[in-house]
Scaffold this active site. Structure first.
Site, PDB file in Angstrom:
ATOM      1  N   GLU A 185      33.565  10.337   4.822  1.00  0.00           N
ATOM      2  CA  GLU A 185      35.269  10.726   4.975  1.00  0.00           C
ATOM      3  C   GLU A 185      35.022  12.137   4.238  1.00  0.00           C
ATOM      4  O   GLU A 185      36.060  12.775   4.488  1.00  0.00           O
ATOM      5  CB  GLU A 185      35.546  10.155   3.688  1.00  0.00           C
ATOM      6  CG  GLU A 185      35.788   8.641   3.992  1.00  0.00           C
ATOM      7  CD  GLU A 185      34.883   7.568   4.130  1.00  0.00           C
ATOM      8  OE1 GLU A 185      35.091   5.865   4.786  1.00  0.00           O
ATOM      9  OE2 GLU A 185      33.902   7.948   4.020  1.00  0.00           O
ATOM     10  N   GLU A 191      31.808   0.741   4.180  1.00  0.00           N
ATOM     11  CA  GLU A 191      31.729   0.142   3.317  1.00  0.00           C
ATOM     12  C   GLU A 191      32.106  -1.241   3.459  1.00  0.00           C
ATOM     13  O   GLU A 191      31.913  -2.300   2.550  1.00  0.00           O
ATOM     14  CB  GLU A 191      33.066   0.513   2.614  1.00  0.00           C
ATOM     15  CG  GLU A 191      33.235   2.149   2.051  1.00  0.00           C
ATOM     16  CD  GLU A 191      34.185   2.966   2.127  1.00  0.00           C
ATOM     17  OE1 GLU A 191      34.910   3.419   0.982  1.00  0.00           O
ATOM     18  OE2 GLU A 191      35.363   2.499   2.719  1.00  0.00           O
TER      19      GLU A 191
END
Length: 260
Positions: free
Chosen positions: A134, A114
């Protein structure tokens, strides 16, 4: 963190190689201070962001720390960093005006991916690996991965990676346009230096104006984009650099930028 400013370039290094540069709360806090300083320092024109060692850019959130925080009853995390150390983080500094080059050597997983996605240019070693795992941990890519990947990849491809946590090689990332260049690890530093040299040839206010205009207008209708007043473009229009560039061309010399 390690932080050094050299010849108009800020070098920012995530420095926890023993845990693949996993990001804990202290690292986020230190990063927040660094981003503030870099943005305020007009002598800094470019940022190079990397991870220490040759195994990882960053493996993302420090999950051992997160597990301990959960045990102590800390608030659960969700999208964004509001109320957390280092907020707003680079992934949410939508007005950060300096170009950021990510030097990715090894794993860029979860929050590490990210963070790279929030950079303007990514240069990767050929053994780099990208993923947002995730979903396999009962979490969401809360630092913008869900939003940026779905904007930077075809939607079906993005959903495939987001919903499975599958890993992406550097060459696949390059194929999708997520990475600007992929090189052997022993050429990574030279390649990053070449990108930095190319960026430093540009006028600093013009780069900031272009970055702001591109990122703010990407979802605008074209007519609205043309009609929008961009802060850094207003500064560039009336700057010395806007006069210096054409003058240097007319005089057949290299321009001398002062960022004013």
């Amino acid at each position: 963190m390690r932080f050094e400013k050299r010849a108009h370039v800020a070098y920012v290094t995530l420095d926890r190689p023993e845990v693949l540069n996993a990001m804990d709360l202290r690292m986020h806090e230190e990063l927040g201070v660094i981003w503030d300083e870099v943005e305020a320092d007009d002598d800094v024109r470019i940022v190079v962001l990397t991870g220490a060692g040759d195994r990882a850019f960053s493996a993302g959130q420090d999950l051992r720390e997160r597990a301990e925080l959960n045990r102590l009853g800390a608030q659960p995390t969700t999208f964004g960093s509001r109320g957390q150390p280092g907020s707003p983080r680079l992934t949410e500094r939508f007005n950060f005006s300096k170009p950021v080059v990510a030097r990715v050597n090894g794993y860029a997983l979860g929050g590490g991916f990210e963070l790279a996605l929030a950079c303007d240019i990514i240069v990767a070693a050929d053994h780099a690996v990208f993923a947002l795992p995730e979903v396999l941990l009962g979490l969401v890519p809360g630092a913008g991965g869900a939003f940026r990947l779905s904007r930077q990849l075809p939607l079906k491809a993005a959903m495939g990676y987001l919903l499975t946590g599958r890993r992406m090689t550097a060459h696949v990332a390059f194929h999708f346009g997520l990475v600007n260049e992929v090189v052997p690890a022993d050429r990574l530093d030279r390649c990053v230096a070449d990108w930095v040299d190319a960026l430093l040839r540009g006028a600093p206010l013009a780069m900031r104006a272009i970055k702001e205009a591109v990122l703010r207008s990407v979802d605008m209708p074209m007519e609205q984009a043309f009609a929008t007043r961009f802060e850094w473009e207003q500064r560039r229009m009336y700057s010395r650099d806007a006069v210096e560039g054409p003058q240097a061309f007319a005089e057949n010399r290299d321009p001398v930028w002062d960022g004013r």
